[in-house]
Design an enzyme around this catalytic site. Sequence first.
Site, mmCIF file in Angstrom:
data_model
loop_
_atom_site.group_PDB
_atom_site.id
_atom_site.type_symbol
_atom_site.label_atom_id
_atom_site.label_comp_id
_atom_site.label_asym_id
_atom_site.label_seq_id
_atom_site.Cartn_x
_atom_site.Cartn_y
_atom_site.Cartn_z
ATOM 1 N N HIS A 225 -4.553 -3.792 -11.433
ATOM 2 C CA HIS A 225 -4.042 -3.490 -12.769
ATOM 3 C C HIS A 225 -3.853 -4.762 -13.596
ATOM 4 C CE1 HIS A 225 -3.168 0.071 -10.413
ATOM 5 N NE2 HIS A 225 -3.051 0.753 -11.531
ATOM 6 N N LYS B 223 -0.114 -11.620 -3.034
ATOM 7 C CA LYS B 223 0.506 -10.840 -4.113
ATOM 8 C C LYS B 223 1.982 -10.584 -3.835
ATOM 9 C CE LYS B 223 0.496 -6.468 -4.669
ATOM 10 N NZ LYS B 223 0.144 -5.049 -4.850
ATOM 11 N N PHE C 69 2.412 -5.972 -18.304
ATOM 12 C CA PHE C 69 2.290 -4.970 -17.247
ATOM 13 C C PHE C 69 3.063 -3.702 -17.624
ATOM 14 C CE2 PHE C 69 4.292 -3.011 -13.525
ATOM 15 C CZ PHE C 69 3.170 -2.616 -12.813
ATOM 16 N N ASP D 257 -2.964 -7.810 -8.941
ATOM 17 C CA ASP D 257 -3.602 -6.665 -8.310
ATOM 18 C C ASP D 257 -4.647 -6.136 -9.277
ATOM 19 O OD1 ASP D 257 -2.183 -5.401 -10.274
ATOM 20 O OD2 ASP D 257 -0.836 -4.314 -8.940
ATOM 21 N N GLN E 143 3.573 -11.847 -18.313
ATOM 22 C CA GLN E 143 2.788 -10.886 -17.539
ATOM 23 C C GLN E 143 3.592 -9.625 -17.263
ATOM 24 O OE1 GLN E 143 3.460 -10.493 -13.931
ATOM 25 N NE2 GLN E 143 1.853 -8.989 -13.585
ATOM 26 N N ARG F 149 4.362 -1.014 8.588
ATOM 27 C CA ARG F 149 5.285 -1.972 7.975
ATOM 28 C C ARG F 149 6.463 -2.294 8.890
ATOM 29 N NH1 ARG F 149 3.919 2.114 5.120
ATOM 30 N NH2 ARG F 149 2.470 1.926 3.372
ATOM 31 N N PRO G 293 1.835 -12.082 -9.904
ATOM 32 C CA PRO G 293 1.374 -11.131 -8.879
ATOM 33 C C PRO G 293 0.102 -10.446 -9.388
ATOM 34 C CG PRO G 293 3.706 -10.803 -9.426
ATOM 35 C CD PRO G 293 3.118 -11.674 -10.486
ATOM 36 N N ARG H 11 7.999 6.754 -1.781
ATOM 37 C CA ARG H 11 8.120 6.324 -0.379
ATOM 38 C C ARG H 11 8.788 4.962 -0.262
ATOM 39 N NH1 ARG H 11 3.457 5.806 3.058
ATOM 40 N NH2 ARG H 11 4.966 5.962 4.746
ATOM 41 N N ASN I 123 0.826 -1.216 0.000
ATOM 42 C CA ASN I 123 0.000 0.000 0.000
ATOM 43 C C ASN I 123 0.857 1.262 0.000
ATOM 44 O OD1 ASN I 123 -2.663 -1.248 0.147
ATOM 45 N ND2 ASN I 123 -2.023 -1.919 2.173
#
Length: 375
Positions: A288, A267, A334, A286, A330, A221, A284, A173, A168
Amino acid sequence: MLSLNLRHLSIMSKRQRPIQSPPSTPPTPQTHNPKRPKTILKPTKWVPLNLTQSELSLPLTFPTGQTFRWRQTGPLQYTGVVGSHLVSLRHLENGNVSYCLHHTTTSETNAKLALLDFLNVGISLAGIWEVFSASDSRFAELASYLGGARVLRQDPIECLIQFLCSSNNNIQRITKMVDFVSSLGNHLGSVGGFEFHEFPSLERLSMVSEKEFREAGFGYRAKYITGTVKALQLKPGGGAEWLLSLRKTELEEVIEALSTLPGVGPKVAACIALFSLDQHHAIPVDTHVWQIATRYLIPELAGARLTPKLCGRVAEAFVSKYGKYAGWAQTLLFIAELPSQKALLPAHFWNAKESKAAKKKDRKSHTAVDTSIVD
């Protein structure tokens, strides 16, 4: 065509140059981060790596969300650390890749072998893309514009910690957090205004408390990193050995094993499996990747809400279409969806609305990727 590709890559490199964050992160206490002497780097010597642009495109490999420890240090040049080796890679005028070894604690031969292993050169892109292209005409056309998008073979601990930081989160960051973790390791030198460090060992990471990670801006985290470090240290033979053993395990067992670690969900586990554990068909998933799948592979599910069960359907669809290297396919699909790529690909790949939106979004952002694969 070659000069066009290099011009295309040069434009991408300028657009995707990482943003340097101001040094606002609180330093680790002196007991954990002793002042190190300045590392003296070797004179620059560039050596051909015997890799063509079609086998390794630096701008399509490094700033695309696989790793957050490599930096663009020149036109079509990227610098990073492989083990204890500080290395730069760059494209020559003919598109081939050369490398420069700035610092190593072993021999140049060992450093080159480690670099080639990290770049996954045992797998031929030309070979697997030929197979993909035979069964997917759209992939075949994309591959002609996005040649050299390679999946890396990272150190599992390094990959795991990076993707714990990615949860997230956004690219700026994540990079800042990964830089903080990296700074706990041995300093190897400075290239292009960036400082580079060997990734810290589990023992070194265990010396940093959850409070210190929180003070450095890791938020929730922090407990995942400290918890995962502790869990790994309790593994038989040590965490590093346990993670490496997963390279010889079936994907389902790998995902299950990684998911026992604090903060690792399906993921993140799939990212670690694909980018460091030789699980080439890991997907993975998500929102998208879900959109890519429902647009091209399972259109009958378009409009449905993504659920854990449907994540499994997405992975199955990719493997059914592309086989044992589905994760590599993939990855290219992506990358093609990133705003920086959409804006540069021919308009017929997208409808007018998509193309206009991509160009508008690309003008607003110069980061390597969106939060697509890491949010």
